[in-house]
Scaffold this motif. Sequence first.
Motif, PDB file in Angstrom:
ATOM      1  N   ASP A  56       0.820  -1.206   0.000  1.00  0.00           N
ATOM      2  CA  ASP A  56       0.000   0.000   0.000  1.00  0.00           C
ATOM      3  C   ASP A  56       0.857   1.259   0.000  1.00  0.00           C
ATOM      4  O   ASP A  56       1.754   1.419   0.836  1.00  0.00           O
ATOM      5  N   VAL A  57       0.574   2.152  -0.944  1.00  0.00           N
ATOM      6  CA  VAL A  57       1.154   3.491  -0.922  1.00  0.00           C
ATOM      7  C   VAL A  57       0.291   4.319   0.024  1.00  0.00           C
ATOM      8  O   VAL A  57      -0.920   4.433  -0.166  1.00  0.00           O
ATOM      9  N   VAL A  58       0.911   4.908   1.067  1.00  0.00           N
ATOM     10  CA  VAL A  58       0.132   5.550   2.121  1.00  0.00           C
ATOM     11  C   VAL A  58       0.313   7.065   2.193  1.00  0.00           C
ATOM     12  O   VAL A  58      -0.363   7.729   2.983  1.00  0.00           O
ATOM     13  N   PHE A  59       1.205   7.630   1.370  1.00  0.00           N
ATOM     14  CA  PHE A  59       1.352   9.080   1.322  1.00  0.00           C
ATOM     15  C   PHE A  59       2.210   9.422   0.105  1.00  0.00           C
ATOM     16  O   PHE A  59       3.295   8.904  -0.062  1.00  0.00           O
ATOM     17  N   GLY A  60       1.680  10.324  -0.736  1.00  0.00           N
ATOM     18  CA  GLY A  60       2.438  10.747  -1.899  1.00  0.00           C
ATOM     19  C   GLY A  60       1.948  10.068  -3.174  1.00  0.00           C
ATOM     20  O   GLY A  60       0.991   9.302  -3.168  1.00  0.00           O
ATOM     21  N   PRO A  61       2.663  10.387  -4.276  1.00  0.00           N
ATOM     22  CA  PRO A  61       3.870  11.216  -4.302  1.00  0.00           C
ATOM     23  C   PRO A  61       3.574  12.674  -3.970  1.00  0.00           C
ATOM     24  O   PRO A  61       2.486  13.168  -4.213  1.00  0.00           O
ATOM     25  N   GLY A  62       4.599  13.327  -3.392  1.00  0.00           N
ATOM     26  CA  GLY A  62       4.474  14.715  -3.005  1.00  0.00           C
ATOM     27  C   GLY A  62       5.849  15.333  -2.833  1.00  0.00           C
ATOM     28  O   GLY A  62       6.871  14.705  -3.141  1.00  0.00           O
ATOM     29  N   ARG A  63       5.860  16.564  -2.331  1.00  0.00           N
ATOM     30  CA  ARG A  63       7.134  17.240  -2.067  1.00  0.00           C
ATOM     31  C   ARG A  63       7.071  17.902  -0.690  1.00  0.00           C
ATOM     32  O   ARG A  63       6.164  18.669  -0.402  1.00  0.00           O
ATOM     33  N   HIS A  64       8.078  17.572   0.154  1.00  0.00           N
ATOM     34  CA  HIS A  64       8.162  18.165   1.482  1.00  0.00           C
ATOM     35  C   HIS A  64       8.758  19.570   1.405  1.00  0.00           C
ATOM     36  O   HIS A  64       9.899  19.729   0.938  1.00  0.00           O
TER      37      HIS A  64
ATOM     38  N   SER B  46      12.331  17.623  -0.609  1.00  0.00           N
ATOM     39  CA  SER B  46      12.423  16.273  -1.160  1.00  0.00           C
ATOM     40  C   SER B  46      11.100  15.850  -1.776  1.00  0.00           C
ATOM     41  O   SER B  46      10.030  16.087  -1.206  1.00  0.00           O
ATOM     42  N   VAL B  47      11.180  15.180  -2.922  1.00  0.00           N
ATOM     43  CA  VAL B  47      10.025  14.493  -3.491  1.00  0.00           C
ATOM     44  C   VAL B  47       9.920  13.139  -2.800  1.00  0.00           C
ATOM     45  O   VAL B  47      10.918  12.433  -2.664  1.00  0.00           O
ATOM     46  N   PHE B  48       8.718  12.773  -2.367  1.00  0.00           N
ATOM     47  CA  PHE B  48       8.596  11.593  -1.511  1.00  0.00           C
ATOM     48  C   PHE B  48       7.500  10.643  -1.971  1.00  0.00           C
ATOM     49  O   PHE B  48       6.575  11.019  -2.686  1.00  0.00           O
ATOM     50  N   LEU B  49       7.616   9.396  -1.483  1.00  0.00           N
ATOM     51  CA  LEU B  49       6.595   8.370  -1.653  1.00  0.00           C
ATOM     52  C   LEU B  49       6.719   7.413  -0.473  1.00  0.00           C
ATOM     53  O   LEU B  49       7.763   6.781  -0.288  1.00  0.00           O
ATOM     54  N   TYR B  50       5.651   7.317   0.321  1.00  0.00           N
ATOM     55  CA  TYR B  50       5.640   6.433   1.486  1.00  0.00           C
ATOM     56  C   TYR B  50       4.814   5.187   1.175  1.00  0.00           C
ATOM     57  O   TYR B  50       3.736   5.277   0.584  1.00  0.00           O
ATOM     58  N   PHE B  51       5.299   4.041   1.653  1.00  0.00           N
ATOM     59  CA  PHE B  51       4.613   2.781   1.414  1.00  0.00           C
ATOM     60  C   PHE B  51       4.857   1.846   2.585  1.00  0.00           C
ATOM     61  O   PHE B  51       5.733   2.093   3.435  1.00  0.00           O
ATOM     62  N   LEU B  52       4.063   0.772   2.654  1.00  0.00           N
ATOM     63  CA  LEU B  52       4.138  -0.167   3.769  1.00  0.00           C
ATOM     64  C   LEU B  52       4.856  -1.438   3.362  1.00  0.00           C
ATOM     65  O   LEU B  52       4.652  -1.951   2.256  1.00  0.00           O
TER      66      LEU B  52
ATOM     67  N   VAL C 297      -2.981  13.268   0.362  1.00  0.00           N
ATOM     68  CA  VAL C 297      -3.677  12.960   1.611  1.00  0.00           C
ATOM     69  C   VAL C 297      -3.011  11.746   2.242  1.00  0.00           C
ATOM     70  O   VAL C 297      -2.853  10.710   1.590  1.00  0.00           O
ATOM     71  N   ARG C 298      -2.623  11.870   3.497  1.00  0.00           N
ATOM     72  CA  ARG C 298      -1.914  10.787   4.192  1.00  0.00           C
ATOM     73  C   ARG C 298      -2.895   9.754   4.717  1.00  0.00           C
ATOM     74  O   ARG C 298      -3.871  10.076   5.385  1.00  0.00           O
ATOM     75  N   ASP C 299      -2.610   8.490   4.425  1.00  0.00           N
ATOM     76  CA  ASP C 299      -3.363   7.364   4.968  1.00  0.00           C
ATOM     77  C   ASP C 299      -3.079   7.273   6.472  1.00  0.00           C
ATOM     78  O   ASP C 299      -1.930   7.411   6.897  1.00  0.00           O
ATOM     79  N   PRO C 300      -4.083   7.031   7.326  1.00  0.00           N
ATOM     80  CA  PRO C 300      -3.853   6.944   8.777  1.00  0.00           C
ATOM     81  C   PRO C 300      -2.864   5.856   9.190  1.00  0.00           C
ATOM     82  O   PRO C 300      -2.287   5.924  10.280  1.00  0.00           O
ATOM     83  N   ARG C 301      -2.652   4.865   8.334  1.00  0.00           N
ATOM     84  CA  ARG C 301      -1.701   3.806   8.683  1.00  0.00           C
ATOM     85  C   ARG C 301      -0.255   4.258   8.556  1.00  0.00           C
ATOM     86  O   ARG C 301       0.661   3.609   9.087  1.00  0.00           O
ATOM     87  N   CYS C 302      -0.031   5.352   7.848  1.00  0.00           N
ATOM     88  CA  CYS C 302       1.319   5.856   7.625  1.00  0.00           C
ATOM     89  C   CYS C 302       1.925   6.327   8.953  1.00  0.00           C
ATOM     90  O   CYS C 302       1.291   7.092   9.695  1.00  0.00           O
ATOM     91  N   PHE C 303       3.130   5.859   9.261  1.00  0.00           N
ATOM     92  CA  PHE C 303       3.938   6.270  10.416  1.00  0.00           C
ATOM     93  C   PHE C 303       3.491   5.666  11.745  1.00  0.00           C
ATOM     94  O   PHE C 303       4.122   5.944  12.771  1.00  0.00           O
ATOM     95  N   THR C 304       2.436   4.872  11.801  1.00  0.00           N
ATOM     96  CA  THR C 304       1.863   4.516  13.104  1.00  0.00           C
ATOM     97  C   THR C 304       1.735   3.027  13.384  1.00  0.00           C
ATOM     98  O   THR C 304       1.352   2.648  14.482  1.00  0.00           O
ATOM     99  N   ARG C 305       2.053   2.152  12.427  1.00  0.00           N
ATOM    100  CA  ARG C 305       1.720   0.742  12.602  1.00  0.00           C
ATOM    101  C   ARG C 305       2.835  -0.098  13.198  1.00  0.00           C
ATOM    102  O   ARG C 305       2.671  -1.280  13.417  1.00  0.00           O
ATOM    103  N   ALA C 306       3.984   0.495  13.480  1.00  0.00           N
ATOM    104  CA  ALA C 306       5.095  -0.285  14.019  1.00  0.00           C
ATOM    105  C   ALA C 306       4.815  -0.721  15.443  1.00  0.00           C
ATOM    106  O   ALA C 306       4.169  -0.025  16.224  1.00  0.00           O
TER     107      ALA C 306
END
Length: 304
Positions: free
Chosen positions: A223-231, A236-242, A282-291
């Motif tokens: 799952d891609v959970v945030f991005g693509p985007g730019r901070h 930085s151009v970014f892409l977050y995934f699980l 739009v950031r998925d709520p699972r991003c950054f929090t599931r560890a």
Amino acid sequence: MVRYRKLGRVELNVTHLESSRRFYEQVVGLQYVDTGHDGEIRLRCDHDHHNVVLHMAPEAGLRCAGFMLEDMAQFEPLIERLTEAGLDVHETEPDTCHARAQLRAVRVFEPLVSATLEFYVPLPDSERPFRHSVTRIQRLGHIVFNTPDAARAIEFWRDVLNFRESDSLGEFVTFMRCWPNPYHHGIGIARFERRCLHHVNFMVTEIDDIGRALSRLKSANSDVVFGPGRHPASDSVFLYFLDPDGLTMEYSFGMEAFAEAHPREPRRMEPTPGNLDYWGSVRDPRCFTRAGANATPDLIGEKV
């Protein structure tokens, strides 16, 4: 003052070792190095001997973050600072260092982010050419820690470890660089109710590596959970995934670089959606929090 070369290694606990190995090799693009004495899988994303270690465990999360020192002379001031801060410094045995391709290493448990930290100098002949596969990874970029005690953690990393603040988004997250490494951040400290992994970043060579990753991640059911985007903070151009355990990983391209002498002052930016991403993802709520929880300090002196 302690001087660093970079964030050099991240060790992760995973719940399915072989499926995680396939994911990090075939989807993320890391290169297999070897299997350790206890079955841990060592992988690389640049010319270092290894940058990522996968350990089988009941719960997924961060096991250890390793920072490469500039040279052997950095150990004395580092150990002095850590001891004065009340932390127990554990010298890694020579045989274990050799198995990890290290000349010398020490480990501490940092309670504010609840993480085992390693500080090391690599063996001088341990570098090898890195073969790109599905993407052109440039290097291990950064790691971000979640902690409810973010303000004190920032003080520790700044005043004891000699990391330098680059920017912060309110009290949400502070970005710090492994001084004098020029890149905008090698770590981040994020305010969160649990002490756990926020995410691990891999820098890629071209912006096209971000675009090509989208279809590859979709094909792998990641799952891609945030991005693509730019901070805006780091540019930085970014892409977050699980990953298969739901741990958040990031590809990014480009990053502000700081001069060692007379860098710009750190900025405090408002944590608005526009300051998280210029492009409006739009950031998925699972991003950054599931560890899961970070590994406990009883692993600090583990052997390879």
